[in-house]
Design a protein around this motif. Structure first.
Motif, PDB file in Angstrom:
ATOM      1  N   VAL A   1       5.787  12.114 -21.681  1.00  0.00           N
ATOM      2  CA  VAL A   1       7.005  11.631 -21.025  1.00  0.00           C
ATOM      3  C   VAL A   1       7.613  11.542 -22.440  1.00  0.00           C
ATOM      4  O   VAL A   1       7.447  10.804 -23.645  1.00  0.00           O
TER       5      VAL A   1
ATOM      6  N   SER B   1      10.519  11.866 -23.512  1.00  0.00           N
ATOM      7  CA  SER B   1      11.641  10.839 -23.010  1.00  0.00           C
ATOM      8  C   SER B   1      11.635   9.105 -24.180  1.00  0.00           C
ATOM      9  O   SER B   1      10.884   8.746 -23.231  1.00  0.00           O
TER      10      SER B   1
ATOM     11  N   GLU C   1      13.972   7.385 -24.257  1.00  0.00           N
ATOM     12  CA  GLU C   1      14.392   6.087 -23.759  1.00  0.00           C
ATOM     13  C   GLU C   1      13.297   5.432 -21.950  1.00  0.00           C
ATOM     14  O   GLU C   1      13.149   4.897 -21.340  1.00  0.00           O
ATOM     15  N   LYS C   2      12.739   6.700 -21.070  1.00  0.00           N
ATOM     16  CA  LYS C   2      12.338   7.339 -19.829  1.00  0.00           C
ATOM     17  C   LYS C   2      10.941   6.017 -20.384  1.00  0.00           C
ATOM     18  O   LYS C   2      10.777   5.441 -19.551  1.00  0.00           O
ATOM     19  N   GLN C   3      10.327   6.323 -21.756  1.00  0.00           N
ATOM     20  CA  GLN C   3       8.715   6.338 -21.494  1.00  0.00           C
ATOM     21  C   GLN C   3       8.275   4.697 -21.876  1.00  0.00           C
ATOM     22  O   GLN C   3       8.282   3.584 -21.308  1.00  0.00           O
TER      23      GLN C   3
ATOM     24  N   ALA D   1      11.324   2.550 -20.035  1.00  0.00           N
ATOM     25  CA  ALA D   1      11.631   2.412 -19.043  1.00  0.00           C
ATOM     26  C   ALA D   1      10.856   2.113 -18.296  1.00  0.00           C
ATOM     27  O   ALA D   1      10.584   1.048 -17.231  1.00  0.00           O
TER      28      ALA D   1
END
Ligand code: ADP
Ligand code: ASP
Ligand code: MG
Length: 450
Positions: free
Chosen positions: A55, A57, A59-61, A63
């Motif tokens: 992943v 991003s 931010e995504k990681q 989340a």
């Protein structure tokens, strides 16, 4: 210790505090249960696989990591005296973050295994603590010390001799003293690297450990009260099966009945260990016994569905009345470590499906190099978006009218690669994904609901 039961609880059985407490009651209800194998909490392996696939991003990681934290700490919040377990789970979450960052840069099967193993490593910490809180004398055991495998990351094969030795030396004596809680799905190779047995592999782990500790019974506790005539999520009219033979159940598992990992029954059959499948949520509903022989052997037993199939068709006029063509094809496939599942042939073409995929998921792929080499020999067509439907039964090839009944009911569907006759226990074919559940429902109605 005479009777020794190995009990395996799947992801939904250990999804939250309430579900785990039900498992604790099941364990308390049978004093021969000394070895408990559990999966990661429901949804956790999927989150970890996502991270392992890389992943980018941040931010995504973050989340995904927060979601993992929430799942585990919401269970821990219900458990008193949880400081040591909190610390252990936090340490594992730190490891997850480190591996996730590495996977985002360069994913690999080795990182994937170390990462996805964290699900079971966390759930076992929490579940052991819960059992102790509920009055059992339980201890957590790191299965990587006993379940030894080769180094094929994502789909490791067990080293049976080493596993038996470690299980007899380390695990069995521990089971005499305490209820031992250990991880499904994971193992380690001879260098100590973490490996996994493939998605859904906890069932297989439990069976391998049952064999290695010489258990008398294996219990698979899941979210349905036993094995049904087909997946009840697909056909709500599916009926539970009280007793089924090893060979029928292993055909079902092989052909994709998700209730059991395909290899689960291999160790149980080797040692003739009876296997019980039941629901941890409703143990009073009973379940299915899988034994060497079942009292009844009906003509039609069950339907299984396995999606994400890859079909490869190889066409060449050179095949016509020639010899050696298939040998060449299989040499190439073997060279590129492509494992073939089903195969049908005609005079000028051969169709085959590729064997099921490893921990990273998705449809199996024909490696580019293999495709290139095959293309020099023949025309290669690869099709995806297909599902395999399998009908499991007994003496089907010898029953007059069985084929007419089956294919008569499926007249309106487009069936590909029909395999019938190689085994008396199954008939299978491919269908496109969009129609596959309808095909199962239609066939179930015709064969099991009349
Ligand atoms: P666990 O997490 O406990 O290992 P799984 O989700 O892997 O559970 O397997 C249980 C699921 O298998 C059931 O919820 C059901 O949808 C599915 N399933 C597929 N085929 C069958 C079948 N023939 N009988 C019962 N369940 C089946
Ligand atoms: N946790 C692993 C998976 O989700 C293994 C298992 O549950 O059997 O595939
Ligand atoms: Mg499963």
């Amino acid at each position: 210790m005479n009777a020794l039961t190995v009990a395996k609880f799947g992801g939904t059985s250990v999804a939250d505090y309430a579900a785990m407490s039900k498992c604790a009651s099941v364990i308390k209800g049978n004093e021969s249960t000394r070895l408990v194998v559990i999966s990661a909490c429901s949804g956790v392996t999927n989150l970890l696989v996502e991270l392992a696939n890389g992943v980018s991003s941040l931010e995504k990681q973050k989340a995904l990591l927060t979601r993992l934290q929430e799942i585990h700490f919401s269970i821990l919040a219900s458990l008193p005296e949880n400081e040591a377990v909190n610390t252990a789970v936090n340490d594992i979450l730190d490891t997850v973050a480190t591996f996730a960052a590495a996977a985002a840069k360069a994913p690999s099967d080795k990182i994937t295994d170390s990462l996805v193993a964290c699900g079971e490593l966390m759930s076992t910490h929490i579940f052991t603590h819960l059992l102790n809180q509920q009055g059992l004398d339980a201890v957590r055991f790191d299965v990587r010390d006993a379940l030894k495998t080769d180094d094929v990351h994502g789909k490791a094969s067990p080293d049976l001799i080493e596993t038996a030795y470690q299980a007899q030396t380390l695990l069995r004596p521990l089971c005499e003293e305490k209820v031992v809680v250990t991880q499904g799905f994971i193992g380690s190779d001879n260098k100590g690297n973490t490996t996994t047995l493939g998605r859904g592999g906890s069932d297989y782990s439990a069976a391998l450990l049952a064999e290695a500790v010489q258990a008398t019974t294996l219990e698979i506790w899941t979210d349905v009260p036993g094995i049904y005539s087909t997946d009840p999520r697909i056909a709500p009219a599916a009926a539970p099966i009280d007793e089924i033979s090893f060979s029928e159940a292993s055909e079902m598992a092989n052909f994709g009945a998700k209730i059991l990992h395909p290899s689960t029954l291999v160790p149980a059959m080797r040692q003739e260990i009876p296997v019980f499948v039941g629901s941890s949520k409703a143990p009073e509903k009973g379940g299915t016994w899988i034994r060497r022989d079942a009292e009844h052997s009906p003509l039609f037993r069950a339907l299984a569905l396995r999606c994400n199939q890859t079909m490869v068709t190889l066409t060449s006029l050179n095949m016509f009345h020639a010899y050696g063509f298939l040998a060449e094809v299989f040499n190439i496939l073997a060279k590129h470590k492509v494992s073939v599942d089903l195969i049908t042939t005609s005079e000028v073409s051969v169709s085959l499906t590729l064997d099921q995929t490893n921990t990273s998921g998705g449809a199996p792929k024909l490696p580019e190099a293999a495709e290139l080499e095959l293309s020099k020999l023949c025309k290669v067509t690869v099709e995806q978006d297909m599902c395999l439907v399998a009908l499991i039964g007994n003496e089907m090839g010898e029953s007059r009218g069985a084929a007419a009944q089956i294919f008569g009911a499926l007249g309106e569907y487009n069936l590909r690669m029909i395999c019938y006759g190689a085994s008396n226990h199954n008939l299978c074919f491919l269908t496109n994904t969009a129609e596959s559940k309808d095909v199962v429902r239609t066939l179930h109605k015709e064969l099991f609901e009349k």
